[in-house]
Motif scaffolding. Structure first.
Motif: not given
Length: 477
Positions: A122-133, A135-149
């Motif tokens: 379940a952990w692997d499935a829940a994290l996959k959208p954020f770890q698979d480059p 996936h749209p969620q992973a792209k949004r996350l990287k944009t978010a990290v840049t904005a927070y930084a």
């Protein structure tokens, strides 16, 4: 009494049991300041596996690289799960043992037994959208990290284009907490109080216990919300993959994600910055100059892994390991930091080279490797990259051997990272070719990917985290 043996010594099949041996305390002042010397002293005396005292509780510490791999890769012979701990079952672990609370929270990194495979899946499935480059969620996350930084760097810059800052308190620690809040799906800045409480828990100060109570209550409340109204976030994905999780179980897993993505990533960022600007790691500066942020981080986790000792495993039966026999039910702590200093590993790592090995143990090994290792690496890489893009000059404000370290049975990181800085002329100006080998993501939110990443500035300024960070502006100038 146990005879003193070296790494090539024979196994003493009739050796004393762990609880009757003369144990060397591990968490001493020496360990706080120079843990490498403690590991080497233990290695010289006992070989690749040493009996130690962990705040009054006997344990085996695995120092050897080969032995560490053996334990980490064999779940059947060396299972996790406190139910396998003989001394605990027999009532010989003190009720007030300081490490007890952190090990009693039965989340994915602690748990053993038949429930673990489904939870890990379940952990692997829940994290996959954020770890698979891809996936749209992973792209949004990287944009978010840049904005927070960029937000955090901009806050530092409010004190002026040059000055003194604590990059641990003002950047390395808050950045992953902000990312974790987004992953957990806290609305607006409501997660900031929880983030501040996580900070207090990690610091283990006098207010840590009430902070932990408040944090678990906040996470349980968040879990209840996600159960009723799922979103595009980790709790909702975890529930979708494992719908049988109770609210209490879900809250424990959220606590694990918050801790794993905050302390570990924050330490990784700080350690990488130190190694790069001090040149201590030999190849770290060369790697960064070559545009390979992740390679610099890879060198850092070999020399100074954030997670120095893994949570315990237990011998399923009497088993020879190193120069000792580990009795069934004995706790075994693998030390990645000590294993990386083992000549068997360290002797094959060429100093000063740009490309290093991936055979390190910083993320574990075998089937129970850290499930969020790609997520953590991405957050740290983006954070480090933005620092060296946005600052044209960074130097340590203290000699590297005077930096204040904090050690625990699990983690080793800096208490503070004082630096003198000079901001680049414009926010996007690079002071050198510091980019990841992968294509850079845009710093603006892609309009094709609706993203509530950036908190409204008025809300941000009212948050407890932001008030704390604002209070640090210009400290030490």
């Amino acid at each position: 009494m146990e005879s003193q043996v070296d790494d090539g010594g024979s196994v003493d099949l009739d050796g004393a049991r762990l609880e009757t041996m003369s144990l060397e305390p591990l968490l001493t002042r020496d360990y706080e300041t120079r843990p490498s010397l403690v590991y080497e002293r233990l290695r010289q005396r006992h070989g690749p596996v040493a009996p130690v005292d962990l705040l009054g509780v006997p344990a085996w510490l695995v120092l050897g690289y080969r032995e560490s791999l053996e334990v980490l890769q064999d779940d059947a012979a060396w299972p996790k799960g406190l139910e396998n701990w003989r001394a605990r079952s027999e009532g010989r672990v003190p009720a007030d043992w300081p490490l007890g609370p952190s090990l009693e929270v039965n989340h994915v990194l602690i748990q053993g037994g038949p429930g673990y495979p489904a939870l890990r899946t379940a952990w692997d499935a829940a994290l996959k959208p954020f770890q698979d480059p891809r996936h749209p969620q992973a792209k949004r996350l990287k944009t978010a990290v840049t904005a927070y930084a960029d937000e955090l760097i901009g806050l530092v810059g409010q004190a002026g284009g040059t000055g003194l800052a604590d990059l641990s308190a003002q950047f390395a620690r808050p950045l992953p907490l902000m990312v974790a809040s987004r992953l957990l799906g806290f609305p607006g800045s409501q997660g900031d109080d929880a983030l501040m409480d996580m900070w207090r828990v990690l610091d283990a100060g006098p207010d840590a216990e009430p902070a932990l109570d408040r944090l678990l209550a906040a996470l349980a409340e968040l879990a209840a919300v996600k159960l009723k109204t799922p979103g595009e976030d980790f709790p909702s994905y975890l529930l979708a993959a494992h719908p049988d999780l109770s609210l209490d179980e879900l809250a424990r897993e959220l606590f694990m994600l918050l801790g794993m993505t905050s302390d570990h990533v924050g330490i990784l960022i700080s350690n990488t910055v130190v190694e790069v600007i001090s040149g201590e790691g030999g190849g770290a500066r060369a790697s960064l100059s070559a545009g390979m942020v992740r390679e610099s981080m890879n060198r850092v986790v070999m020399r100074k892994p954030p997670l120095v000792n893994f949570v315990p495993r237990f011998a399923a039966e009497d088993t020879p390991l190193g120069n000792h026999v580990i009795r069934a039910g004995d706790p075994v702590w693998v030390s990645s930091a000590a294993a990386h200093a083992d000549p068997l590993f360290a002797g094959h790592v060429e100093p000063g080279t740009t490309v290093s090995t991936r055979a390190h143990l910083a993320w574990g090994a075998g089937r129970r490797q850290c499930p969020a290792r790609e997520l953590a690496s991405t957050v740290a890489a983006v954070g480090v990259g933005r620092l060296f893009e946005r600052f044209s000059h960074l130097e340590l404000a203290l000699p590297v051997d005077q930096l204040p370290w904090r050690s625990s049975p699990f983690m080793r990181g800096l208490r503070s990272l004082p630096v003198r800085y000079e901001l680049a002329a414009t926010p996007g100006t690079q002071s050198g070719p510091v980019t990841d080998p992968e294509p850079a993501e845009p710093t603006a939110v892609d309009p094709s990917l609706p993203d509530p990443t950036l908190v409204d500035p008025a809300i941000r300024q009212r948050s407890s985290l932001w008030r704390y960070l604002t209070g640090l502006i210009g400290v030490g100038r």
